[in-house]
Design an enzyme around this catalytic site. Sequence first.
Site, PDB file in Angstrom:
ATOM      1  N   VAL A 102      -0.902  -0.902  -3.618  1.00 12.78           N
ATOM      2  CA  VAL A 102      -1.976  -1.881  -3.577  1.00 12.78           C
ATOM      3  C   VAL A 102      -1.760  -2.883  -2.440  1.00 12.78           C
ATOM      4  CG1 VAL A 102      -3.114  -3.751  -4.845  1.00 12.78           C
ATOM      5  CG2 VAL A 102      -2.513  -1.631  -6.017  1.00 12.78           C
ATOM      6  N   GLU A 103      -0.526  -3.286  -2.234  1.00 13.01           N
ATOM      7  CA  GLU A 103      -0.241  -4.306  -1.225  1.00 13.01           C
ATOM      8  C   GLU A 103      -0.419  -3.797   0.206  1.00 13.01           C
ATOM      9  OE1 GLU A 103       0.384  -7.446  -1.437  1.00 13.01           O
ATOM     10  OE2 GLU A 103       0.710  -7.726  -3.594  1.00 13.01           O
ATOM     11  N   SER A 104       0.080  -2.599   0.481  1.00 10.68           N
ATOM     12  CA  SER A 104       0.127  -2.158   1.882  1.00 10.68           C
ATOM     13  C   SER A 104      -0.254  -0.712   2.111  1.00 10.68           C
ATOM     14  CB  SER A 104       1.550  -2.364   2.427  1.00 10.68           C
ATOM     15  OG  SER A 104       2.463  -1.457   1.792  1.00 10.68           O
TER      16      SER A 104
END
Length: 213
Positions: A102-104
């Site tokens: 989700v972050e990267s």
Amino acid sequence: MSSRASRALVWMVVAVCLGLGAAAPASAQIYAIRDENGVLTLSDKPLGEGAQTYAVRGAAGTVRATRGSGEGVRSSQWDDVIDFRAREQGIRPDLVRAVIQVESAFNPRARSHKGAMGLMQLMPATARDLGVRNAYDPLENIRGGVAYLRSLLTRYDGNEELALAAYNAGQANVDRWRKEGNGIEFPETRHYVQRVQELKAIYARAYRSELGL
């Protein structure tokens, strides 16, 4: 293929399925083949003799062909360090993978408009506090990010929803919401928490039973 290489391919296939975030079919057939130059191709179309086939039911995105080499394709090359740091901190590796997704989207060079860096999108001040000198170094980033996630889980007595909300929106906001007796107020953060938890379940299910490895 060695067991380690097969395991890396498992996570790569899952990451491709999860990364697109589109409406999913009930099932997806993934074909994987590596050429003589080591270039990996993942596709939803048959790739010919020698290709491996994986059935991924309940994938969170439509599967498309992905071709290339280097960090953009090898999204699972940090499996060992993810597993090691997760075990070290007493966290399920599936949760760490979901946060990274989700972050990267497993891009170690990712940078947000707010300045968050690397795989686990560490803010500069957080990275400094965690002793991370180079947040774009995947090994340092994962070490720091998992340690930070552990600290949030400890702060919120193992409440994963609150820990994830704090990872996204900051501890001050979560503490204020709790003090006021409110739930997560930011729609973006509610979506973030839901997405991470969904992907954590998909990673666990895909590795445990769907891919059968």
